[in-house]
Design an enzyme around this catalytic site. Structure first.
Site, PDB file in Angstrom:
ATOM      1  N   LYS A 126      56.807-133.183 -60.753  1.00 23.06           N
ATOM      2  CA  LYS A 126      56.679-133.757 -62.041  1.00 23.06           C
ATOM      3  C   LYS A 126      55.687-134.928 -62.385  1.00 23.06           C
ATOM      4  CE  LYS A 126      60.522-130.896 -64.262  1.00 23.06           C
ATOM      5  NZ  LYS A 126      61.407-131.142 -65.100  1.00 23.06           N
ATOM      6  N   LYS A 209      56.768-121.996 -60.166  1.00 28.46           N
ATOM      7  CA  LYS A 209      58.016-121.367 -61.189  1.00 28.46           C
ATOM      8  C   LYS A 209      57.723-121.276 -62.721  1.00 28.46           C
ATOM      9  CE  LYS A 209      61.117-124.700 -62.287  1.00 28.46           C
ATOM     10  NZ  LYS A 209      61.683-124.549 -63.736  1.00 28.46           N
ATOM     11  N   LYS A 212      60.114-123.949 -68.915  1.00 27.56           N
ATOM     12  CA  LYS A 212      59.755-124.371 -70.246  1.00 27.56           C
ATOM     13  C   LYS A 212      58.841-125.441 -70.816  1.00 27.56           C
ATOM     14  CE  LYS A 212      64.312-125.754 -70.863  1.00 27.56           C
ATOM     15  NZ  LYS A 212      64.721-126.635 -69.910  1.00 27.56           N
TER      16      LYS A 212
HETATM   17  P1  ATP Z   1      61.582-128.101 -67.495  1.00 30.84           P
HETATM   18  O1  ATP Z   1      60.369-127.625 -67.145  1.00 30.84           O
HETATM   19  O2  ATP Z   1      61.742-128.990 -68.545  1.00 30.84           O
HETATM   20  O3  ATP Z   1      62.271-128.787 -66.039  1.00 30.84           O
HETATM   21  P2  ATP Z   1      63.119-125.711 -66.708  1.00 30.84           P
HETATM   22  O4  ATP Z   1      62.546-124.439 -67.282  1.00 30.84           O
HETATM   23  O5  ATP Z   1      62.994-126.097 -65.300  1.00 30.84           O
HETATM   24  O6  ATP Z   1      62.888-126.904 -67.700  1.00 30.84           O
HETATM   25  P3  ATP Z   1      65.816-126.865 -66.554  1.00 30.84           P
HETATM   26  O7  ATP Z   1      66.458-127.421 -67.944  1.00 30.84           O
HETATM   27  O8  ATP Z   1      65.155-127.738 -65.708  1.00 30.84           O
HETATM   28  O9  ATP Z   1      64.593-125.907 -67.161  1.00 30.84           O
HETATM   29  O10 ATP Z   1      66.853-126.027 -65.771  1.00 30.84           O
HETATM   30  C1  ATP Z   1      67.915-125.287 -66.407  1.00 30.84           C
HETATM   31  C2  ATP Z   1      68.502-124.235 -65.511  1.00 30.84           C
HETATM   32  O11 ATP Z   1      67.563-123.050 -65.378  1.00 30.84           O
HETATM   33  C3  ATP Z   1      68.437-124.744 -64.018  1.00 30.84           C
HETATM   34  O12 ATP Z   1      69.850-124.281 -63.469  1.00 30.84           O
HETATM   35  C4  ATP Z   1      67.393-124.257 -63.251  1.00 30.84           C
HETATM   36  O13 ATP Z   1      67.550-123.958 -61.977  1.00 30.84           O
HETATM   37  C5  ATP Z   1      67.294-122.902 -63.998  1.00 30.84           C
HETATM   38  N1  ATP Z   1      65.800-122.314 -64.142  1.00 30.84           N
HETATM   39  C6  ATP Z   1      64.793-123.107 -64.479  1.00 30.84           C
HETATM   40  N2  ATP Z   1      63.645-122.534 -64.412  1.00 30.84           N
HETATM   41  C7  ATP Z   1      63.949-121.262 -63.579  1.00 30.84           C
HETATM   42  C8  ATP Z   1      63.313-120.148 -63.101  1.00 30.84           C
HETATM   43  N3  ATP Z   1      62.081-120.320 -63.269  1.00 30.84           N
HETATM   44  N4  ATP Z   1      64.081-119.138 -62.267  1.00 30.84           N
HETATM   45  C9  ATP Z   1      65.350-119.266 -62.337  1.00 30.84           C
HETATM   46  N5  ATP Z   1      66.204-120.194 -62.869  1.00 30.84           N
HETATM   47  C10 ATP Z   1      65.233-121.511 -63.396  1.00 30.84           C
HETATM   48 MG    MG Z   2      63.783-127.980 -64.643  1.00 30.27          MG
END
Ligand code: ATP
Ligand code: MG
Length: 350
Positions: A126, A209, A212
């Protein structure tokens, strides 16, 4: 009673309790749904005590427009409820309403070591090449995450695969705190990383990955996407030219194909082997529309319910406020014990 005495009397076994959170750093994705939210609902339905949080303090480690942050927090809460979280059976709230998280987070900043934090792969990803310009909060984020979990003495944390390293750090922080103060106070938490889609990959790049916060909206499926949008994104998803293999083994060096098969399996509740049996030899021209239909069938009831809930933001805020009160009732006595153990005087009249 001295602090040592109170600490020694702390029981060594901890009641099973689940905590997890999602950042309101954007709209929720299919990755968040399959890797986290769907699991959260299953855990609630197993009858374990469940505490779920929209972690707004984590979201601002990267600048967020205030109006959007509010909207995303409410939308996140709506997604939890639409996916099956019952705010009466689970505790659902936004992190900043329970100040114990930030207070314990500070104490953990004094437990965690710089070297531990700089090894975090998510920090490296990040912060990227310009780490000097990243916020101090982004660097310290995993120590606040440890506080989120440990301020409830949570024993199990359902997360996606990408959070594994942060949970190992949470264990290290708990162990170091216990050692530094000669207590058996914080539990060593168990990560729950389960299911066919613990790491949903980007639709544009099977080695990245789905997130969002990815700048490309085409890289992800959002829980608010329309049926047409979902179908269009799946149709355009990157793939290779080969048909689907005869065995799961054949997906090994095909990250994009493997990702779509994993998504199908997770949405259908089938094993990957089962999906491969059903689609062996199929071209993507056949598989992609089947996947789009399945994704729409599973996600559109959630989207519809989210939209209904979002029509009444005051009710969402009320639910978050109620959850925060119940969360604080668990966290504050634990935090008071931490202040006692660490030697902080607490003599202010309440
Ligand atoms: P950001 O990009 O802002 O970090 P994010 O999509 O990674 O957002 P988080 O809020 O960081 O979302 O993570 C929330 C939950 O969703 C965590 O348990 C994380 O492990 C899970 N998660 C996030 N992205 C994935 C993915 N691509 N596949 C499976 N689980 C995910
Ligand atoms: Mg995340």
């Amino acid at each position: 009673m001295t602090s040592q005495a109170s600490a020694v009397q702390t029981p060594k076994t901890f009641k099973p309790r689940i905590f997890s959170g999602i950042q309101p750093s954007g709209g929720l994705t299919l990755g968040n749904y399959l890797g986290a939210l769907k699991r959260f609902v299953e855990k609630q339905d197993e009858g374990i005590e469940t505490i779920y949080c929209l972690v707004d303090l984590h979201a601002i480690t990267v600048w967020q427009d205030p109006a959007k942050l509010r909207q995303q927090t409410r939308e996140g809460a709506a997604a939890f409820i639409a996916a099956g979280i019952d705010p009466k059976r689970s505790i659902l709230f936004n992190q900043s309403q329970v100040s114990a998280h930030a207070e314990l987070g500070w104490i953990f900043n004094c437990i965690a070591r710089m070297g531990w934090m700089s090894r975090m792969t998510q920090w490296k990803d990040k912060a990227g090449k310009n780490a000097e310009a990243a916020s101090l909060g982004l660097f310290a984020y995993p120590s606040l995450m440890a506080a989120d979990i440990l301020v409830y003495h949570a024993t199990m944390v359902p997360v996606g695969e990408d959070q594994k390293q942060h949970l190992e750090l949470t264990r290290d922080i708990a162990i170091k705190f216990n050692n530094d103060y000669g207590v058996d106070f914080f539990p060593v938490v168990e990560p729950l990383i389960e299911g066919a889609a613990t790491r949903v990959m980007s639709l544009r790049d099977g080695t990245k990955k789905m997130s969002k916060s990815d700048p490309s909206d085409q890289s992800r499926i959002n829980l608010t996407d329309s049926a047409d949008m979902i179908a269009q994104k799946i149709r355009k998803a990157k793939t290779d030219p080969d048909p689907l293999p005869e065995t799961a083994e054949g997906l090994k060096d095909r990250p994009e194909a493997r990702n779509l098969v994993n998504i199908y399996a997770a949405l259908a509740g089938h094993s990957v082997d089962q999906v491969i049996r059903d689609f062996a030899g199929a071209q993507f021209g056949t598989f992609k529309p089947a996947l789009a239909d399945l994704a729409v069938a599973k996600l559109s009831p959630i989207t519809t319910e989210m939209n209904r809930l979002m029509a009444d933001p005051a009710e969402i805020d009320r639910i978050l406020g109620d959850g925060a009160e119940r969360a604080a009732a668990i966290a504050e006595p634990i935090l008071e014990q931490v202040f006692d153990i660490t030697g902080m005087i607490r003599s202010r009249r309440k």
